[in-house]
Enzyme design. Structure first.
Site, PDB file in Angstrom:
ATOM      1  N   ARG A   1      81.037 -17.486 -11.877  1.00 30.69           N
ATOM      2  CA  ARG A   1      80.531 -17.916 -10.568  1.00 30.69           C
ATOM      3  C   ARG A   1      81.374 -17.457  -9.395  1.00 30.69           C
ATOM      4  O   ARG A   1      80.864 -17.413  -8.272  1.00 30.69           O
ATOM      5  CB  ARG A   1      80.364 -19.440 -10.519  1.00 30.69           C
ATOM      6  CG  ARG A   1      79.097 -19.871 -11.200  1.00 30.69           C
ATOM      7  CD  ARG A   1      78.762 -21.346 -10.975  1.00 30.69           C
ATOM      8  NE  ARG A   1      77.562 -21.657 -11.740  1.00 30.69           N
ATOM      9  CZ  ARG A   1      77.257 -22.854 -12.229  1.00 30.69           C
ATOM     10  NH1 ARG A   1      78.070 -23.868 -12.037  1.00 30.69           N
ATOM     11  NH2 ARG A   1      76.136 -23.035 -12.896  1.00 30.69           N
TER      12      ARG A   1
ATOM     13  N   ASP B   1      80.390 -28.181  -9.715  1.00 29.50           N
ATOM     14  CA  ASP B   1      79.047 -27.586  -9.742  1.00 29.50           C
ATOM     15  C   ASP B   1      78.527 -27.279  -8.339  1.00 29.50           C
ATOM     16  O   ASP B   1      77.481 -26.645  -8.191  1.00 29.50           O
ATOM     17  CB  ASP B   1      78.068 -28.527 -10.456  1.00 29.50           C
ATOM     18  CG  ASP B   1      78.358 -28.603 -11.950  1.00 29.50           C
ATOM     19  OD1 ASP B   1      79.041 -27.694 -12.471  1.00 29.50           O
ATOM     20  OD2 ASP B   1      77.917 -29.567 -12.595  1.00 29.50           O
TER      21      ASP B   1
HETATM   22  C1  S3P Z   1      79.321 -31.567 -17.138  1.00 30.17           C
HETATM   23  C2  S3P Z   1      80.610 -31.283 -16.817  1.00 30.17           C
HETATM   24  C3  S3P Z   1      81.026 -30.115 -16.019  1.00 30.17           C
HETATM   25  C4  S3P Z   1      79.866 -29.513 -15.262  1.00 30.17           C
HETATM   26  C5  S3P Z   1      78.617 -29.392 -16.106  1.00 30.17           C
HETATM   27  C6  S3P Z   1      78.208 -30.755 -16.637  1.00 30.17           C
HETATM   28  C7  S3P Z   1      79.043 -32.750 -17.963  1.00 30.17           C
HETATM   29  O1  S3P Z   1      81.549 -29.139 -16.892  1.00 30.17           O
HETATM   30  O2  S3P Z   1      80.220 -28.247 -14.752  1.00 30.17           O
HETATM   31  O3  S3P Z   1      77.555 -28.861 -15.334  1.00 30.17           O
HETATM   32  O4  S3P Z   1      77.874 -33.185 -18.032  1.00 30.17           O
HETATM   33  O5  S3P Z   1      79.980 -33.264 -18.576  1.00 30.17           O
HETATM   34  P1  S3P Z   1      83.101 -29.165 -17.302  1.00 30.17           P
HETATM   35  O6  S3P Z   1      83.341 -30.483 -17.899  1.00 30.17           O
HETATM   36  O7  S3P Z   1      83.312 -28.084 -18.312  1.00 30.17           O
HETATM   37  O8  S3P Z   1      83.846 -28.926 -16.039  1.00 30.17           O
END
Ligand code: S3P
Length: 459
Positions: free
Chosen positions: A347, A316
């Site tokens: 992104r 992120d």
């Molecule tokens: C998150 C996991 C991440 C992240 C998202 C929040 C979470 O996504 O990018 O903002 O709370 O488990 P991914 O697990 O798809 O990478």
């Protein structure tokens, strides 16, 4: 369409306590709703994404209230959820849709999950396929495995051994939530380690899971017990200010109450390689480590390489790390980050476009980009493309650009950091504006000299 303006500042001295962590706020609602007995959540993040998760459980019959002091009270259902007659609206939130898919797979009724236009562009087969192996039937109604989702759940589910195809805490957590409704032991493995908030929260609510390297095993049908918890500040929100301070010629920024979970703090390793000066301390490590970070400006940042198993830890933070790269000397290369193409926006494309609009040279690849840092940058108009992290990264870039920068389509910021604009106003109120840069179009706040006596411990 909402927008705001940003102008250059000469120094950055501030103390900021960022709001609650988004990932942990989602999970605290989920676990509180499933547990037996009451749960109270302090420092809950009332962002649109986390409220979508809260509304989903209210729609499934769980009593949840937000008190005047912002704390959330949940009367735990003990796992007893009612079918919801209408579609559950997950808004912009991938975490809500994926984690709810896992959970609802273990309930023997039909649920329908929908979201906004951006969420309907995001891939869901990554959760639908493994959940089908456990016995759920999930129809992805959009093209190529996109939402809306129709879930025919089953109880109990079959336990599985599954290795996720992409390192993703959302997939892992969906599987762990389904595994709680399965008979026997499930093992969920990843090829690279993703954030471990779900595993920590299982422990906090009295259930157990075991980690062995990159695998987590969990026994089904465990009971969860409600509790009182305080959500740490969001490291991913703090990251915007860390980069702003690290890239400033003069800065002392203190960030309080920041979540310091090591599966989230990879940005500090990257900033350390780039030559940033900071100190970190962990004040408390009960179920999630929390601490204080002090960032000092005045060091010329230098380019670096971000790739491999570091990517899930900074997933992120890539938009704001791209800003750091643009403000650094030399080039920065990001590789192995194709996953960014299926976030709230593509992104890799929206970061490259945002930086290019400030006059930065960027070469985009399928799985990353090379950013040439150190150019003079000029204020511009940034289109967020409805993506909160692009809007906030653009705003931080605007602090270093000559003239005025306008950030457009800023409503999306409320999905993760509703008080960002308030914190930005505090920074403007407490720090001198660089009037000369505004007038003459000349600014470069980052050409400080590295002090060889200052160093930090990260690799
Ligand atoms: C998150 C996991 C991440 C992240 C998202 C929040 C979470 O996504 O990018 O903002 O709370 O488990 P991914 O697990 O798809 O990478």
């Amino acid at each position: 369409m909402s927008s705001f303006k940003v102008h250059p500042i000469r120094s950055l001295n501030a103390e900021i306590t960022v709001s609650g962590d988004k990932s942990i706020s989602h999970r605290s609602i989920i676990f509180g709703a499933l547990a037996e007995g009451p749960t109270r959540i302090r420092n809950f993040l009332p962002s649109h994404d986390c409220l979508a998760t809260m509304h989903a459980f209210q729609a499934l019959g769980v009593e949840i209230e937000i008190n005047d002091d912002g704390s959330v009270y949940i009367e735990g259902s003990g796992g007893d959820l009612n079918p919801c007659g209408e579609a559950i609206d997950c808004g912009n939130s991938g975490t809500t849709m994926r984690l709810m898919s896992g959970l609802l797979s273990g309930y023997p009724f039909i649920s329908r999950l929908v979201g906004d236009e951006s969420l309907h562009r995001r891939p869901m087969k990554r959760v639908a396929d493994p959940l089908a192996k456990m016995g759920a039937k999930i129809k992805c109604e959009g093209e190529n495995g996109r939402p809306p989702l129709e879930i025919q759940g089953k109880y109990p589910l079959k336990a599985v051994k599954y290795t996720t195809k992409v390192p993703s805490a959302q997939i892992k957590s969906a599987m762990l939530l389904a595994a709680l409704r399965a008979k026997g032991k499930s093992v969920i493995a990843e090829k690279e380690r993703s954030r471990d908030h779900t595993e920590r929260m299982l422990r906090l609510f009295g259930a157990s899971s075991e980690r062995d390297g990159l695998s987590v095993s969990i026994l089904g049908q465990q009971r969860l017990h409600g509790c009182d918890l305080t959500v740490p500040g969001d490291f991913s929100s703090a990251a915007f200010w860390m980069v702003a301070a690290a890239a400033s010629k003069q800065a002392k920024l203190i960030l309080h109450n920041v979540g310091m979970n090591p599966t989230r703090t990879g940005l500090l390793n990257v900033l350390s390689r780039m030559g940033a000066q900071f100190q970190e301390s962990v004040d408390g490590d009960s179920w999630e480590p929390v601490g204080k970070i002090t960032i000092l400006g005045g060091s010329a940042l230098r380019g670096t390489v971000i790739e491999g198993d570091e990517i899930p830890n900074v997933i992120d933070e890539i938009p704001i790390l791209a800003v750091a790269a643009a403000l650094a000397d030399g080039t920065t290369t990001i590789r192995g980050a194709a996953e960014l193409r299926v976030k709230e926006s593509d992104r890799l494309a929206t970061v490259a476009k945002m930086l290019a609009s400030f006059g930065v040279t960027v070469e985009e690849f399928d799985d990353g980009m090379t950013i040439t840092g150190g150019a003079d940058i000029a204020g511009t108009t940034v289109d967020s493309h409805g993506d909160h992290r692009i809007a906030m990264a653009g705003a931080i870039m605007g602090l270093f650009a000559a003239g005025t920068t306008t950030i457009e389509d800023t409503e999306c910021i409320k999905t993760s950091y509703p008080t960002f604009e308030q914190d930005l106003k505090q920074v403007f109120a407490e720090n001198p504006t660089d009037r000369s840069a505004l007038a003459s179009g000349i600014t470069n706040l980052i050409k400080g000299k590295k002090d060889p006596n200052k160093s930090n411990k990260r690799k």
